[in-house]
Design a protein around this motif. Structure first.
Motif, PDB file in Angstrom:
ATOM      1  N   GLY A 130      -8.022 -29.116  18.730  1.00  0.00           N
ATOM      2  CA  GLY A 130      -6.800 -29.848  19.405  1.00  0.00           C
ATOM      3  C   GLY A 130      -7.085 -31.393  19.784  1.00  0.00           C
ATOM      4  O   GLY A 130      -8.196 -31.504  19.497  1.00  0.00           O
ATOM      5  N   ILE A 131      -6.121 -31.943  20.223  1.00  0.00           N
ATOM      6  CA  ILE A 131      -6.481 -33.214  20.638  1.00  0.00           C
ATOM      7  C   ILE A 131      -5.661 -33.456  21.977  1.00  0.00           C
ATOM      8  O   ILE A 131      -4.285 -32.820  21.882  1.00  0.00           O
ATOM      9  N   ARG A 132      -6.067 -34.277  22.799  1.00  0.00           N
ATOM     10  CA  ARG A 132      -5.626 -34.478  24.205  1.00  0.00           C
ATOM     11  C   ARG A 132      -4.310 -35.476  23.920  1.00  0.00           C
ATOM     12  O   ARG A 132      -4.700 -36.578  23.261  1.00  0.00           O
ATOM     13  N   PRO A 133      -3.066 -35.221  24.294  1.00  0.00           N
ATOM     14  CA  PRO A 133      -2.097 -36.003  24.361  1.00  0.00           C
ATOM     15  C   PRO A 133      -2.487 -37.517  25.193  1.00  0.00           C
ATOM     16  O   PRO A 133      -1.404 -37.501  26.106  1.00  0.00           O
ATOM     17  N   LEU A 153      -2.730 -41.650  17.987  1.00  0.00           N
ATOM     18  CA  LEU A 153      -3.771 -41.125  17.456  1.00  0.00           C
ATOM     19  C   LEU A 153      -4.293 -42.471  16.360  1.00  0.00           C
ATOM     20  O   LEU A 153      -3.544 -43.317  16.056  1.00  0.00           O
ATOM     21  N   HIS A 154      -5.506 -42.399  16.367  1.00  0.00           N
ATOM     22  CA  HIS A 154      -6.269 -43.560  15.768  1.00  0.00           C
ATOM     23  C   HIS A 154      -7.211 -43.163  14.780  1.00  0.00           C
ATOM     24  O   HIS A 154      -7.145 -41.888  14.311  1.00  0.00           O
ATOM     25  N   LEU A 155      -7.891 -43.987  13.925  1.00  0.00           N
ATOM     26  CA  LEU A 155      -8.689 -43.638  12.677  1.00  0.00           C
ATOM     27  C   LEU A 155      -9.547 -42.695  13.075  1.00  0.00           C
ATOM     28  O   LEU A 155      -9.947 -41.778  12.159  1.00  0.00           O
ATOM     29  N   LEU A 181     -20.941 -34.181  11.242  1.00  0.00           N
ATOM     30  CA  LEU A 181     -19.951 -34.610  11.994  1.00  0.00           C
ATOM     31  C   LEU A 181     -19.708 -35.859  12.046  1.00  0.00           C
ATOM     32  O   LEU A 181     -20.845 -36.878  11.929  1.00  0.00           O
ATOM     33  N   VAL A 182     -18.621 -36.670  12.198  1.00  0.00           N
ATOM     34  CA  VAL A 182     -18.213 -38.102  11.857  1.00  0.00           C
ATOM     35  C   VAL A 182     -18.104 -38.785  13.132  1.00  0.00           C
ATOM     36  O   VAL A 182     -17.788 -38.307  14.177  1.00  0.00           O
ATOM     37  N   LYS A 183     -18.592 -40.159  13.249  1.00  0.00           N
ATOM     38  CA  LYS A 183     -18.276 -40.984  14.334  1.00  0.00           C
ATOM     39  C   LYS A 183     -17.656 -42.347  13.597  1.00  0.00           C
ATOM     40  O   LYS A 183     -18.579 -43.056  12.961  1.00  0.00           O
ATOM     41  N   VAL A 184     -16.606 -42.318  13.953  1.00  0.00           N
ATOM     42  CA  VAL A 184     -15.951 -43.542  13.368  1.00  0.00           C
ATOM     43  C   VAL A 184     -16.168 -44.601  14.339  1.00  0.00           C
ATOM     44  O   VAL A 184     -15.667 -44.641  15.591  1.00  0.00           O
TER      45      VAL A 184
HETATM   46  P1  ADP Z   1     -10.219 -40.660  22.218  1.00  0.00           P
HETATM   47  O1  ADP Z   1     -11.625 -40.581  22.113  1.00  0.00           O
HETATM   48  O2  ADP Z   1      -9.543 -41.432  21.590  1.00  0.00           O
HETATM   49  O3  ADP Z   1      -9.605 -40.229  23.837  1.00  0.00           O
HETATM   50  P2  ADP Z   1     -10.188 -37.669  21.873  1.00  0.00           P
HETATM   51  O4  ADP Z   1     -11.277 -37.590  22.622  1.00  0.00           O
HETATM   52  O5  ADP Z   1      -8.928 -37.275  22.271  1.00  0.00           O
HETATM   53  O6  ADP Z   1      -9.953 -39.298  21.280  1.00  0.00           O
HETATM   54  O7  ADP Z   1     -10.687 -37.088  20.484  1.00  0.00           O
HETATM   55  C1  ADP Z   1      -9.628 -36.196  19.525  1.00  0.00           C
HETATM   56  C2  ADP Z   1     -10.549 -35.667  18.511  1.00  0.00           C
HETATM   57  O8  ADP Z   1     -10.813 -36.944  17.604  1.00  0.00           O
HETATM   58  C3  ADP Z   1     -11.863 -35.040  18.814  1.00  0.00           C
HETATM   59  O9  ADP Z   1     -12.049 -33.985  17.869  1.00  0.00           O
HETATM   60  C4  ADP Z   1     -12.818 -36.236  18.587  1.00  0.00           C
HETATM   61  O10 ADP Z   1     -13.927 -35.906  18.360  1.00  0.00           O
HETATM   62  C5  ADP Z   1     -12.287 -36.916  17.645  1.00  0.00           C
HETATM   63  N1  ADP Z   1     -12.622 -38.529  17.625  1.00  0.00           N
HETATM   64  C6  ADP Z   1     -12.285 -39.330  18.614  1.00  0.00           C
HETATM   65  N2  ADP Z   1     -12.752 -40.529  18.516  1.00  0.00           N
HETATM   66  C7  ADP Z   1     -13.585 -40.366  17.294  1.00  0.00           C
HETATM   67  C8  ADP Z   1     -14.366 -41.355  16.430  1.00  0.00           C
HETATM   68  N3  ADP Z   1     -14.538 -42.632  16.832  1.00  0.00           N
HETATM   69  N4  ADP Z   1     -15.192 -40.943  15.494  1.00  0.00           N
HETATM   70  C9  ADP Z   1     -14.775 -39.506  15.226  1.00  0.00           C
HETATM   71  N5  ADP Z   1     -14.243 -38.677  15.710  1.00  0.00           N
HETATM   72  C10 ADP Z   1     -13.534 -39.148  16.893  1.00  0.00           C
END
Ligand code: ADP
Ligand code: TRP
Length: 333
Positions: free
Chosen positions: A7-10, A14-16, A183-186
Motif C-alpha cells: 500500500g501507499i499512504r495518500p 505519486l512520484h517516480l 530494493l530500489v531507491k530513486v
Molecule cells: P513518500 O516518501 O513520497 O512519502 P511513501 O513513503 O508514501 O512515499 O512511499 C510509498 C512507497 O513508495 C513505498 O513502498 C516506498 O518504499 C516507495 N518509495 C517512496 N519513495 C521512494 C524512492 N525515492 N525510491 C524508491 N521507493 C520509494
C-alpha cells in the motif's frame, strides 16, 4: 498462488520514487500472484489531514494506481479503511509489540527528530498497523522501496512471535520484494537523497506532471562542474542524473552520455538534460493522460472501490476470524 500485499499512504501525488520503488512491481505481480493493493488512509491520519484533503488524496492515489496500470479485475484494489478488520488486527498485534523495539525503529526516530510537536502514538505503532495490513491477507511478498525494509523485518518478527506464542504456523513470514532483486531507491532531483514529496515539489517528478513542469524540474536538477579528467568516478550529482536515465531511457542513450563522462568531455550537460526531458516526458505523458480521464469518471472509481472492498473483506475477515479463534475468544451465543 502466493499472496502479495502492499500500500501507499495518500499524502500527495505519486512520484517516480513511488512508481519504481513500488507501483511497477505491483503491476508486474498482478499476473502471477494473488494481489491486494490498498490505499493506506488510516496510516495517513498521523499527519492530521482535514476531511476534504483526506478524501481528495485517497481519490488521487486510486486514480493513479489505475492510470499506472493496476487492474481491478486481477487485483483487489481497496481503501484500508474499507477493511476495518485491519483495526482489530492492529489491536491484537499491539499486545505483543514492545515499546523498546517501536522506539528504536528508524522511521519513528526520524519523526521524533523532524516533527517533535506531533509525536503521536499512531507514529509509534505505525509498524504494527503496517504488519496488520500485511498479515491480514497472510502475504508471502510485499513489494516496497528500500526505506520500508526495516518495517518488513518488524512484520516478520510479529508473525514469528504470534506463531510461537500460540504454537501454530498460522502466519507466513512475508518478505520485502523487488523484481530487480535489490530494493530500489530513486534519488531526488535536488541531490539530497531519495525522491520524495517536498514542500516545493521540485525534488520529485510526479506521475501527473505536465511537460512544462518536467522540463522545469530537470533543468533545475543539480549537476557539477563537469568531469575532472578521464575515467573518474561519477560525482554524486551526476550519479543521480544517471540513476534517472536508467529508469526511462535506452541503454544506447545511457552509454552515449557515459562515454562523454569517461572521455572527460566538456559542455554536454545541456544536451544530456534535453534528452532526459524528452525520455521522461514520453514515460509520464501517457500516465498523466489516463489520470486526467479517470479523475472525471466517478462512477467507475466507485465500482472499483466497491469490488476491491469486497475482495479484501473476503480474505481479511476470514484471517481475523481464525486469529480470534487461535487466541481463545469463544462465543457464548
Ligand atoms: P513518500 O516518501 O513520497 O512519502 P511513501 O513513503 O508514501 O512515499 O512511499 C510509498 C512507497 O513508495 C513505498 O513502498 C516506498 O518504499 C516507495 N518509495 C517512496 N519513495 C521512494 C524512492 N525515492 N525510491 C524508491 N521507493 C520509494
Ligand atoms: N509504510 C508504507 C509507506 O510509507 C505504506 C504502507 C502501509 C505499506 N502499510 C503497508 C506498504 C503494508 C506495504 C505493506 O510507504
Amino acid at each position: 498462488m502466493e499472496r502479495v500485499v502492499s500500500g501507499i499512504r495518500p499524502t500527495g501525488n505519486l512520484h517516480l520514487g513511488n512508481y519504481f520503488g513500488a507501483l511497477q512491481n505491483f503491476i508486474k505481480m498482478q499476473n502471477t500472484h494473488s494481489c491486494y493493493f490498498f490505499i493506506a488512509d488510516y496510516h495517513s491520519l498521523t499527519t492530521h489531514p482535514n476531511p476534504a484533503d483526506l478524501h481528495q488524496n485517497v481519490k488521487q492515489v486510486l486514480v493513479e494506481y489505475l492510470a499506472a496500470g493496476l487492474d481491478p479485475e486481477k487485483s483487489a484494489i481497496y481503501l484500508q479503511s474499507d477493511l476495518p478488520e485491519t483495526a482489530e488486527m492492529y489491536l491484537l498485534l499491539n499486545m505483543n509489540a514492545y515499546m523498546g523495539e517501536l522506539e528504536r525503529s528508524a522511521s519513528f526516530k526520524d519523526k521524533v527528530r523532524t516533527q517533535p510537536e506531533n509525536v503521536n502514538a499512531g507514529l509509534l505503532t505505525y509498524p504494527v498497523l503496517m504488519a496488520a495490513d500485511i498479515l491480514i491477507h497472510n502475504a508471502h511478498k510485499v513489494p516496497v522501496g528500500k526505506d520500508q525494509e526495516q518495517h518488513l523485518e518488524m512484520t516478520r518478527e510479529y508473525a514469528r512471535r504470534f506463531n510461537k506464542m500460540y504454537h501454530t504456523d498460522f502466519f507466513t513470514e512475508p518478505t520485502a520484494f523487488n523484481f530487480g532483486e535489490k530494493l530500489v531507491k530513486v534519488p531526488g532531483l535536488d541531490g539530497t537523497g531519495k525522491m520524495s514529496k517536498s514542500d516545493t515539489g521540485m525534488n520529485a517528478i510526479f506521475l501527473c506532471d505536465d511537460d512544462k513542469q518536467i522540463e522545469k524540474k530537470i533543468k533545475a536538477a543539480k549537476t557539477d562542474l563537469g568531469p575532472q579528467g578521464e575515467n573518474t568516478p561519477f560525482s554524486p550529482e551526476i550519479e543521480n542524473i544517471f540513476a534517472l536515465f536508467e529508469l526511462v531511457s535506452s541503454k544506447e542513450t545511457i552509454n552515449y552520455f557515459k562515454l562523454k563522462w569517461n572521455n572527460g568531455e566538456e559542455k554536454w550537460y545541456g544536451e544530456m538534460k534535453k534528452q532526459l526531458i524528452t525520455d521522461m516526458v514520453s514515460f509520464v505523458n501517457p500516465i498523466r493522460q489516463r489520470i486526467q480521464e479517470l479523475s472525471k469518471d466517478s462512477e467507475y472509481l466507485s465500482k472499483v472501490a466497491r469490488l476491491g472492498a469486497e475482495k479484501a473483506h473476503e480474505s481479511g475477515a476470514e484471517t481475523v476470524r481464525k486469529m480470534r479463534e487461535i487466541i481463545g475468544f469463544k462465543k457464548f451465543y
